[in-house]
Write a protein that holds these residues in place. Structure first.
Motif, PDB file in Angstrom:
ATOM      1  N   ARG A  92       0.591  -1.288  -0.432  1.00  0.00           N
ATOM      2  CA  ARG A  92       0.047   0.121  -0.235  1.00  0.00           C
ATOM      3  C   ARG A  92       0.912   1.351   0.313  1.00  0.00           C
ATOM      4  O   ARG A  92       1.743   1.428   0.886  1.00  0.00           O
ATOM      5  CB  ARG A  92      -0.782  -0.043   1.432  1.00  0.00           C
ATOM      6  N   TYR A  93       0.371   1.799  -0.743  1.00  0.00           N
ATOM      7  CA  TYR A  93       0.964   3.430  -0.741  1.00  0.00           C
ATOM      8  C   TYR A  93      -0.302   4.856  -0.669  1.00  0.00           C
ATOM      9  O   TYR A  93      -0.883   4.153  -1.405  1.00  0.00           O
ATOM     10  CB  TYR A  93       1.681   3.677  -2.221  1.00  0.00           C
ATOM     11  N   ASP A  94       0.463   5.491  -0.177  1.00  0.00           N
ATOM     12  CA  ASP A  94      -1.042   7.701  -0.160  1.00  0.00           C
ATOM     13  C   ASP A  94      -0.261   7.516  -1.405  1.00  0.00           C
ATOM     14  O   ASP A  94       0.092   8.183  -2.124  1.00  0.00           O
ATOM     15  CB  ASP A  94       0.434   8.100   0.669  1.00  0.00           C
ATOM     16  N   GLY A  95      -1.699   8.177  -2.075  1.00  0.00           N
ATOM     17  CA  GLY A  95      -1.820   8.255  -3.525  1.00  0.00           C
ATOM     18  C   GLY A  95      -1.194   9.949  -4.182  1.00  0.00           C
ATOM     19  O   GLY A  95      -0.574  10.301  -4.884  1.00  0.00           O
ATOM     20  N   GLU A  96      -1.098  10.487  -2.762  1.00  0.00           N
ATOM     21  CA  GLU A  96      -0.833  12.024  -2.707  1.00  0.00           C
ATOM     22  C   GLU A  96       0.538  12.102  -3.017  1.00  0.00           C
ATOM     23  O   GLU A  96       1.546  12.798  -2.914  1.00  0.00           O
ATOM     24  CB  GLU A  96      -1.100  12.353  -1.266  1.00  0.00           C
ATOM     25  N   ASP A  97       1.748  10.388  -2.117  1.00  0.00           N
ATOM     26  CA  ASP A  97       2.658  11.394  -2.737  1.00  0.00           C
ATOM     27  C   ASP A  97       3.427  10.631  -4.133  1.00  0.00           C
ATOM     28  O   ASP A  97       4.646  10.808  -4.586  1.00  0.00           O
ATOM     29  CB  ASP A  97       3.426   9.636  -1.661  1.00  0.00           C
ATOM     30  N   ILE A  98       2.279  10.258  -4.860  1.00  0.00           N
ATOM     31  CA  ILE A  98       2.378   9.974  -6.706  1.00  0.00           C
ATOM     32  C   ILE A  98       2.588  11.441  -6.816  1.00  0.00           C
ATOM     33  O   ILE A  98       1.507  12.309  -7.037  1.00  0.00           O
ATOM     34  CB  ILE A  98       1.478   8.727  -6.759  1.00  0.00           C
ATOM     35  N   ILE A  99       3.396  11.864  -7.999  1.00  0.00           N
ATOM     36  CA  ILE A  99       3.570  13.149  -9.169  1.00  0.00           C
ATOM     37  C   ILE A  99       3.369  12.569  -9.957  1.00  0.00           C
ATOM     38  O   ILE A  99       4.245  11.133 -10.847  1.00  0.00           O
ATOM     39  CB  ILE A  99       4.581  13.721  -8.716  1.00  0.00           C
ATOM     40  N   GLU A 100       2.310  12.368 -11.349  1.00  0.00           N
ATOM     41  CA  GLU A 100       2.080  12.205 -12.069  1.00  0.00           C
ATOM     42  C   GLU A 100       2.560  11.895 -13.537  1.00  0.00           C
ATOM     43  O   GLU A 100       3.381  10.537 -14.217  1.00  0.00           O
ATOM     44  CB  GLU A 100       0.996  12.295 -12.916  1.00  0.00           C
ATOM     45  N   TYR A 101       3.775  12.979 -13.281  1.00  0.00           N
ATOM     46  CA  TYR A 101       4.588  12.267 -14.415  1.00  0.00           C
ATOM     47  C   TYR A 101       6.985  12.304 -13.847  1.00  0.00           C
ATOM     48  O   TYR A 101       7.361  12.354 -14.715  1.00  0.00           O
ATOM     49  CB  TYR A 101       5.550  14.440 -14.977  1.00  0.00           C
ATOM     50  N   ARG A 102       6.740  11.730 -13.106  1.00  0.00           N
ATOM     51  CA  ARG A 102       7.494  11.339 -12.035  1.00  0.00           C
ATOM     52  C   ARG A 102       7.528   9.470 -12.466  1.00  0.00           C
ATOM     53  O   ARG A 102       6.712   8.927 -12.613  1.00  0.00           O
ATOM     54  CB  ARG A 102       8.176  11.725 -10.727  1.00  0.00           C
ATOM     55  N   SER A 103       8.503   8.742 -12.452  1.00  0.00           N
ATOM     56  CA  SER A 103       8.810   7.734 -12.552  1.00  0.00           C
ATOM     57  C   SER A 103       9.227   6.831 -11.018  1.00  0.00           C
ATOM     58  O   SER A 103      10.358   6.951 -10.769  1.00  0.00           O
ATOM     59  CB  SER A 103      10.513   6.853 -13.489  1.00  0.00           C
TER      60      SER A 103
END
Length: 143
Positions: A92-103
């Motif tokens: 599980r991960y926090d979706g707020e930590d994900i930036i769409e243009y990063r890998s």
């Protein structure tokens, strides 16, 4: 007499409706769980069928474009004494930590009871962004 009877019936109907409204208000709201935010997969370490006793598996979701030398850790899961090879996992991960243009990628390390590296993923398995999946198969190499 008819008026009294009508009054009693209307009073009862209003009472029943008020009870239903109060019962409806007392139920807690449903818990909202966003879809996604879970990476699943299978980890395979060579052709062994069992891991040594007291083995620790470390599964890391990392930002591969972090500015420092090491990838930035987004989420981590530790599996102690997994025993059977292959290992299935859900991270599980926090979706707020994900930036769409990063890998982002999953890295896996397997340690023995003395914290000596036994197996590791050769490279990160891309996940989440850039049309990468949220389900991975990771083959480990012996150290």
């Amino acid at each position: 007499m008819k008026r009294i009877f009508t009054y009693i019936i209307y009073t009862q109907i209003i009472f029943i409706l008020m009870c239903l409204v109060l019962i409806g208000c007392s139920t807690p709201p449903p818990v909202f769980r966003p879809a996604g935010n879970i990476i699943t997969g299978t980890i395979t370490a060579g052709n062994i069928s069992l891991f040594p006793p007291y083995t620790v598996v470390e599964i890391i979701l990392s930002d591969e474009q972090a500015t420092d030398d090491a990838p930035s850790e987004i989420a981590k899961q530790i599996i102690k004494n997994p025993q059977v090879n292959p290992i299935r996992f859900s991270l599980r991960y926090d979706g707020e930590d994900i930036i769409e243009y990063r890998s982002y990628a999953i890295h896996v390390n397997v340690y023995d009871q003395d914290n000596i590296l036994l197996y590791k993923s050769l490279k990160g398995s891309p996940v989440i962004t850039h049309s990468n999946p949220d389900k991975v198969i990771i083959d480990l190499i012996s150290q």
